[in-house]
Design an enzyme around this catalytic site. Sequence first.
Site, short mmCIF file in Angstrom:
data_model
loop_
_atom_site.label_atom_id
_atom_site.label_comp_id
_atom_site.label_asym_id
_atom_site.label_seq_id
_atom_site.Cartn_x
_atom_site.Cartn_y
_atom_site.Cartn_z
N CYS A 175 21.25 -8.07 -0.44
CA CYS A 175 22.47 -7.88 0.35
C CYS A 175 23.59 -8.77 -0.16
CB CYS A 175 22.22 -8.13 1.83
SG CYS A 175 21.08 -6.95 2.58
N LYS A 220 14.96 -16.09 11.22
CA LYS A 220 14.76 -16.97 10.07
C LYS A 220 14.35 -18.38 10.51
CE LYS A 220 18.25 -14.41 7.46
NZ LYS A 220 17.38 -13.58 6.62
N HIS A 274 26.45 -13.00 1.79
CA HIS A 274 25.66 -11.86 2.24
C HIS A 274 26.64 -10.79 2.70
CE1 HIS A 274 22.97 -9.57 4.92
NE2 HIS A 274 21.95 -10.18 4.35
#
Length: 407
Positions: free
Chosen positions: A366, A229, A125
């Site tokens: 990303c 998350k 990421h």
Amino acid sequence: MTNRPFDVDTIRRDFPSLDQHIHSQPLVYLDSAATSQKPRAVIESISQYYSGANANVHRGSHSLTASATNRFEAARQTVADFLNAPVEGIVWTRGATEALNLIAQTYARQNLQPGDEIIVTEMEHHANIVPWQIVAEQTGANVVKWPVNPETCQLELAELDNLLTSRTRMLCIAHISNVTGTRNPVEAVIEKAHLAGAIVVVDGAQAVVHENVDVTTMNADFYVFSGHKLFAPAGIGALYGRPSLLETMPPWHGGGKMVEKVSFSGTQYAESPAKFEAGTPNVAGAISLGEAIHWLANIDHKGAEAHIAALQNQLVEGIQNIEDLRIIGLQHGASVVAFTVDGVHHSDIATLLDQQGIAVRSGHHCAHPLMDALGINGCVRISIALYNTEDDISRCVAAIQKACDLL
């Protein structure tokens, strides 16, 4: 831990956000790798804090602040237990991104010299790439790419042997890829890196919700994750740092709480982790992250992961024969499926799915370097959580087929 068998219908009743309609269609939420929905226990813990326990922590002597401080530090202990880490190694952050930047601007900036090398995998990421590029510019170090195999979306351990040199100081790696769900062999990577004298930074944002993470057994130097998350709210996360490393690192932000004594002749900093937690922290976020971990502990973890794997299999079987659709780097048993459709832009597919009440992610996720390695400009990503059902997947498959027919 619970002894109750996993039951998705019971789980879903804990998530009020799932009981809504999008474009007059019942919501099917398949974007949990971006952010998870929140259970009632977490939502209520936030409301309860602000409605009846709101106070700053580590300041003042009244009962509310004492209570808030106790709950705030109890949540830190919960995170430490969750990672099997010493509590003095847990630093509150706004999320994984801030944690990675903290490491870059404290440990890395203090220790890197011109010509030193930071190995970063190609599947990271951006949050685990850009901070290392910034600190490399600041120190004269070099970022070295560890390429991904574009066919398997796996890293080759043999390639790491070639990349590790006497100049390697750090290695930065995702525990699980946010695009393909690839689970990297972080234990073996850490062992190899340590033998070469390098420290390892693990981005655990996608891993903590799917497996039991033990940073002590893993022998991690740094491990980071975000609460949002993990069924907690946005704006809270944690950094685990090996305490012996944290002790040597300078503070990053200056202000209240991170000091012992301030004068114009100089400032004495608090011991870690306090020296990394300047200012008023996200107290409600920390408490609710602790609540999310407790909530998750009451779920049949093996049953939940088996349920997710079965849904992934159902999804793959449903879309693999759609004309011109190509699944990217399929990792069986993972919670994500990424795909492209030849001649069709990924955002067009996602838009058509949204019109049918199906929430998925499209774009580069990303992860520009991984997209470049795969030779694509983006993809659609479907990410499955423990609250999804067979009906969710059936509706998603039908919606993808309809979108492909229209496009």
